[in-house]
Motif scaffolding. Sequence first.
Motif, PDB file in Angstrom:
ATOM      1  N   THR A   5       0.826  -1.306   0.031  1.00 16.62           N
ATOM      2  CA  THR A   5      -0.157  -0.086  -0.173  1.00 16.62           C
ATOM      3  C   THR A   5       0.852   1.216  -0.035  1.00 16.62           C
ATOM      4  O   THR A   5       0.533   2.256  -0.657  1.00 16.62           O
ATOM      5  CB  THR A   5      -0.948   0.162   1.208  1.00 16.62           C
ATOM      6  OG1 THR A   5      -0.047  -0.043   2.431  1.00 16.62           O
ATOM      7  CG2 THR A   5      -1.998  -1.164   1.161  1.00 16.62           C
ATOM      8  N   PHE A   8       2.150   1.983  -3.636  1.00 12.25           N
ATOM      9  CA  PHE A   8       1.172   2.758  -4.603  1.00 12.25           C
ATOM     10  C   PHE A   8       0.855   4.163  -4.219  1.00 12.25           C
ATOM     11  O   PHE A   8       0.169   4.834  -4.847  1.00 12.25           O
ATOM     12  CB  PHE A   8      -0.116   1.828  -4.654  1.00 12.25           C
ATOM     13  CG  PHE A   8       0.075   0.436  -5.434  1.00 12.25           C
ATOM     14  CD1 PHE A   8      -0.014   0.426  -6.788  1.00 12.25           C
ATOM     15  CD2 PHE A   8       0.375  -0.612  -4.920  1.00 12.25           C
ATOM     16  CE1 PHE A   8       0.458  -0.735  -7.733  1.00 12.25           C
ATOM     17  CE2 PHE A   8       0.534  -1.908  -5.756  1.00 12.25           C
ATOM     18  CZ  PHE A   8       0.596  -1.684  -7.035  1.00 12.25           C
ATOM     19  N   ASN A   9       1.128   4.478  -2.978  1.00  5.31           N
ATOM     20  CA  ASN A   9       0.998   5.843  -2.350  1.00  5.31           C
ATOM     21  C   ASN A   9       2.144   6.803  -2.600  1.00  5.31           C
ATOM     22  O   ASN A   9       2.073   7.914  -2.243  1.00  5.31           O
ATOM     23  CB  ASN A   9       0.237   5.861  -1.216  1.00  5.31           C
ATOM     24  CG  ASN A   9      -1.324   5.201  -1.148  1.00  5.31           C
ATOM     25  OD1 ASN A   9      -1.857   5.263  -2.058  1.00  5.31           O
ATOM     26  ND2 ASN A   9      -1.398   4.311   0.076  1.00  5.31           N
ATOM     27  N   ARG A  21       6.279  -0.974  -9.324  1.00 10.13           N
ATOM     28  CA  ARG A  21       4.922  -0.490  -9.309  1.00 10.13           C
ATOM     29  C   ARG A  21       4.132  -0.557 -10.923  1.00 10.13           C
ATOM     30  O   ARG A  21       3.206  -1.022 -10.842  1.00 10.13           O
ATOM     31  CB  ARG A  21       5.010   1.096  -9.144  1.00 10.13           C
ATOM     32  CG  ARG A  21       3.813   1.757  -9.036  1.00 10.13           C
ATOM     33  CD  ARG A  21       3.938   2.911  -8.438  1.00 10.13           C
ATOM     34  NE  ARG A  21       2.722   4.098  -8.397  1.00 10.13           N
ATOM     35  CZ  ARG A  21       2.428   4.955  -7.898  1.00 10.13           C
ATOM     36  NH1 ARG A  21       3.685   5.707  -7.278  1.00 10.13           N
ATOM     37  NH2 ARG A  21       1.192   5.716  -8.071  1.00 10.13           N
ATOM     38  N   GLU A  25       1.093  -2.710 -11.815  1.00 12.33           N
ATOM     39  CA  GLU A  25      -0.236  -2.077 -12.431  1.00 12.33           C
ATOM     40  C   GLU A  25      -0.753  -2.718 -13.492  1.00 12.33           C
ATOM     41  O   GLU A  25      -1.940  -2.326 -14.017  1.00 12.33           O
ATOM     42  CB  GLU A  25       0.239  -0.479 -12.842  1.00 12.33           C
ATOM     43  CG  GLU A  25       0.221   0.247 -11.470  1.00 12.33           C
ATOM     44  CD  GLU A  25       0.539   1.757 -11.711  1.00 12.33           C
ATOM     45  OE1 GLU A  25       1.001   2.184 -12.991  1.00 12.33           O
ATOM     46  OE2 GLU A  25       0.535   2.548 -10.967  1.00 12.33           O
ATOM     47  N   ASP A  28      -5.390  -6.513 -12.533  1.00 16.21           N
ATOM     48  CA  ASP A  28      -6.519  -5.691 -11.820  1.00 16.21           C
ATOM     49  C   ASP A  28      -6.834  -6.199 -10.433  1.00 16.21           C
ATOM     50  O   ASP A  28      -7.141  -7.458 -10.407  1.00 16.21           O
ATOM     51  CB  ASP A  28      -7.749  -5.840 -12.835  1.00 16.21           C
ATOM     52  CG  ASP A  28      -8.937  -4.914 -12.176  1.00 16.21           C
ATOM     53  OD1 ASP A  28      -8.724  -4.131 -11.414  1.00 16.21           O
ATOM     54  OD2 ASP A  28     -10.039  -5.158 -12.679  1.00 16.21           O
ATOM     55  N   TYR A  29      -6.453  -5.524  -9.544  1.00 22.30           N
ATOM     56  CA  TYR A  29      -6.737  -6.217  -8.046  1.00 22.30           C
ATOM     57  C   TYR A  29      -6.675  -4.953  -7.039  1.00 22.30           C
ATOM     58  O   TYR A  29      -6.121  -3.806  -7.449  1.00 22.30           O
ATOM     59  CB  TYR A  29      -5.463  -7.080  -7.667  1.00 22.30           C
ATOM     60  CG  TYR A  29      -4.124  -6.265  -7.779  1.00 22.30           C
ATOM     61  CD1 TYR A  29      -3.492  -5.665  -6.760  1.00 22.30           C
ATOM     62  CD2 TYR A  29      -3.536  -6.298  -8.950  1.00 22.30           C
ATOM     63  CE1 TYR A  29      -2.225  -5.152  -6.734  1.00 22.30           C
ATOM     64  CE2 TYR A  29      -2.140  -5.874  -8.960  1.00 22.30           C
ATOM     65  CZ  TYR A  29      -1.894  -5.259  -7.696  1.00 22.30           C
ATOM     66  OH  TYR A  29      -0.287  -4.557  -7.933  1.00 22.30           O
ATOM     67  N   GLU A  30      -6.739  -4.931  -5.776  1.00 17.96           N
ATOM     68  CA  GLU A  30      -6.824  -4.097  -4.730  1.00 17.96           C
ATOM     69  C   GLU A  30      -6.306  -4.684  -3.523  1.00 17.96           C
ATOM     70  O   GLU A  30      -6.508  -5.729  -3.328  1.00 17.96           O
ATOM     71  CB  GLU A  30      -8.552  -3.834  -4.632  1.00 17.96           C
ATOM     72  CG  GLU A  30      -8.539  -2.709  -3.481  1.00 17.96           C
ATOM     73  CD  GLU A  30     -10.170  -2.388  -3.174  1.00 17.96           C
ATOM     74  OE1 GLU A  30     -10.195  -1.484  -2.311  1.00 17.96           O
ATOM     75  OE2 GLU A  30     -10.846  -2.913  -3.540  1.00 17.96           O
ATOM     76  N   ILE A  31      -5.421  -3.829  -3.153  1.00 21.88           N
ATOM     77  CA  ILE A  31      -4.698  -4.223  -1.824  1.00 21.88           C
ATOM     78  C   ILE A  31      -5.229  -3.552  -0.722  1.00 21.88           C
ATOM     79  O   ILE A  31      -5.595  -2.369  -0.608  1.00 21.88           O
ATOM     80  CB  ILE A  31      -3.148  -3.851  -2.107  1.00 21.88           C
ATOM     81  CG1 ILE A  31      -2.558  -4.596  -3.309  1.00 21.88           C
ATOM     82  CG2 ILE A  31      -2.276  -4.183  -0.828  1.00 21.88           C
ATOM     83  CD1 ILE A  31      -1.119  -4.360  -3.403  1.00 21.88           C
ATOM     84  N   VAL A  32      -5.608  -4.426   0.276  1.00 18.63           N
ATOM     85  CA  VAL A  32      -6.161  -3.995   1.549  1.00 18.63           C
ATOM     86  C   VAL A  32      -5.506  -4.263   2.668  1.00 18.63           C
ATOM     87  O   VAL A  32      -5.230  -5.735   2.815  1.00 18.63           O
ATOM     88  CB  VAL A  32      -7.656  -4.394   1.653  1.00 18.63           C
ATOM     89  CG1 VAL A  32      -8.338  -3.765   2.921  1.00 18.63           C
ATOM     90  CG2 VAL A  32      -8.560  -4.005   0.600  1.00 18.63           C
TER      91      VAL A  32
END
Length: 329
Positions: A5, A8-9, A21, A25, A28-32
Motif C-alpha cells: 500500500t 502505490f501511495n 509499481r 499495475e 487488476d486487483y485491490e490491496i487492503v
Amino acid sequence: YRPLTYLFNLKDASSQLMRWRLQLEEYDYEIVYRAGSLNANADCLSRINMITDSTYDKDYELFLKAKEKPILNKRIIEIPNSIRNATTNENILFPISGDLIITHLGIREYIEKNKILSPISFSDTNFFHIFKENDRLIIFYKLRETYLSELRAEQFLKAIIEIKTFCVLNEIKNFSTIRLEGLTTITNFEHIRTMFRYVFKDTEIQVSIYTEQSWTYEEKERIIYEYHNTPLGGHGGVSRTIKRLKMNHNWKNLKKDVKKYIKNCEICQKNKTHIKTKQPMLITSTVTKPFERICMDIVGPLPPTVGGDSYILTIQDELSRYALALALN
C-alpha cells in the motif's frame, strides 16, 4: 500488506520502486491492509505445523533419564579387533548409507573376501537387506541416506531401536557389528555404546561390537585416499577430511596421518591458496647532510652510442636529490 500500500501511495518513487509499481499495475486487483491483531483467519502456509518424530524424541528423553544411573548389560560385548577377523558363525550387521557408497574399508574388504556380489537394495519402508551365508546372516542396514549425512543422537537411538525390533521379529539371537560414532560429544562411541546397552537390556540378544580398526600404514593411506582424492572427497582440507573420516573410521593419530597425507598431496600443494601476511613497514634512518647516503643503479643494456657505450650509471644524493648519469660500455 502495508509495504505494498505504501508503494502505490508513494509520490517520488525511486527507479527500482517505479519499475515494480509499473509491473504490478498491469493486473487488476485491490490491496487492503489488515493489521495483525485483526488477521485471525491467517492462511495455512503461515500457520503450517512442523511434523516431528515425537515417538523417538520421547524415547530419547527416556534414555537420557535412564542414563543418569549406570546402565549395565553383559550381553553388549566389545571386541578389540577388526570385523574382518570375525568368525564364520557370527551374524554380521553392517550399517551403510542409502547411496550404497561403502567407505568403510573393513566392510568393503569383508564383501570382497566373502564374495558378496548380489546387489544391495533398500526401500522407503525396509531399511534392511539380508544375505544368507551357510548358517549365518549378513545384514545390511541403511543407517543414513548418504555417506556424508550426519546423524543426531536421537537418530542413532532410533536406528538402534529399529535394529532391535528387526532382531526380535526375525528371532536373531546374536549379531556382530562395527563401532558406531558421530561427530559430537553426545554421539561419540561411549554414548552409542550406552544406547546399545539401554535398548537391548530387556532382551536375550547378544551384540558384539568390533571396536578396533588395526590398519597398516598402506591401508590407512588407502582410506584417506578415498576421502580426499576421489571426486567425493574433492581434495578437501585437513579439517574437512578428518570430519568425513570420523563418520566411519577412527584410529590412533588419525589427525597426524591426515595432515601428513595432505602435506604430501601434489595436487593440493599446487592449488593451495597461500595467505599473504602484510609485511611490517620498513623503518629507515633519515639522512642529515648531503652525500651522507647516495643511491646507485645501472640502466641497460641500451642501443650502443657512437663510442660503444650501452649502459648508464645513475647516482643520486638522497637528501638533495642531486643526480649524475655516466655512460658505461
